[in-house]
Motif scaffolding. Sequence first.
Motif, PDB file in Angstrom:
ATOM      1  N   HIS A 128      -5.618   0.735 -72.054  1.00  0.00           N
ATOM      2  CA  HIS A 128      -5.608  -0.206 -71.097  1.00  0.00           C
ATOM      3  C   HIS A 128      -7.041  -0.196 -70.261  1.00  0.00           C
ATOM      4  N   THR A 129      -7.808  -1.375 -70.343  1.00  0.00           N
ATOM      5  CA  THR A 129      -8.983  -1.391 -69.422  1.00  0.00           C
ATOM      6  C   THR A 129      -8.619  -1.467 -67.915  1.00  0.00           C
ATOM      7  N   THR A 131      -9.307  -0.822 -63.194  1.00  0.00           N
ATOM      8  CA  THR A 131     -10.340  -0.803 -62.174  1.00  0.00           C
ATOM      9  C   THR A 131      -9.848   0.082 -61.275  1.00  0.00           C
ATOM     10  N   GLU A 141     -12.711   8.050 -64.126  1.00  0.00           N
ATOM     11  CA  GLU A 141     -13.302   8.033 -65.670  1.00  0.00           C
ATOM     12  C   GLU A 141     -13.092   9.514 -66.097  1.00  0.00           C
ATOM     13  N   PRO A 148     -10.201   2.984 -70.476  1.00  0.00           N
ATOM     14  CA  PRO A 148     -11.636   2.334 -70.110  1.00  0.00           C
ATOM     15  C   PRO A 148     -11.838   1.655 -68.841  1.00  0.00           C
ATOM     16  N   VAL A 149     -12.840   1.698 -68.091  1.00  0.00           N
ATOM     17  CA  VAL A 149     -12.932   1.436 -66.946  1.00  0.00           C
ATOM     18  C   VAL A 149     -13.895   0.154 -66.681  1.00  0.00           C
ATOM     19  N   LYS A 150     -13.530  -0.776 -65.951  1.00  0.00           N
ATOM     20  CA  LYS A 150     -14.325  -1.905 -65.738  1.00  0.00           C
ATOM     21  C   LYS A 150     -14.917  -1.762 -64.251  1.00  0.00           C
ATOM     22  N   VAL A 156      -8.586  -6.380 -62.827  1.00  0.00           N
ATOM     23  CA  VAL A 156      -8.421  -6.477 -64.315  1.00  0.00           C
ATOM     24  C   VAL A 156      -7.274  -6.786 -64.696  1.00  0.00           C
TER      25      VAL A 156
END
Length: 203
Positions: A128-129, A131, A141, A148-150, A156
């Motif tokens: 899952h993306t 933050t 990270e 995945p990092v936003k 997010v």
Amino acid sequence: MEIGRLPVPKSGRILVAFPLSEGATVIDFAGPWEAFEDVMLSGPDDLPFRLFTLAETLEPVTCTGGMKVVPSFTFGTAPQPNVIVVGAQSGGPALHDWLRAASRQTDLLMSVCTGAFQLARAGLLAGHTATTHHEFLDRFEKEFPDVPVKRGVRFVEGHRIATAGGLTSGIDLALRVVERYFGRAIAEKTAAYMEYPCRGWIV
């Protein structure tokens, strides 16, 4: 990705759980708490959310600034929530076990600030993306390469898991959750009641 509405229970209120452990950051849970608490549908007596705190024991939890919170439930006695809000805190195996079990039946699991670390340590963010607070993105990270990092966003969201950035971002995500349950007009009414001018919750 189109993120749809959340199901409003046919009877009863929407239960929102705030798990706490030592060092919990006050605004991470108090900000969303206030947003959910202030939702009024037809009037001041029509409150759709029921909020509660829980922890490993019923002993007071010391939060940031020395605030002490006496949990309403333990992880073993809490009712099944519709929404879970996890803010920055020390966490631990008991929290992670409860999150894994309780999140199976929730409408939404959300984190605020470094609460995302607790979701990831429970194995709930893989793929899952997400933050978190901007000062912890690099560390996140490195610790969780499968998430995945936003960057540069207030939050997010996915259909059943959402992560907010630091501190006040949790208010934005909570208002967005209100919108997903009851629509834009109710969320805007709630933000106006709170005198919260930030529009970061609008997507």
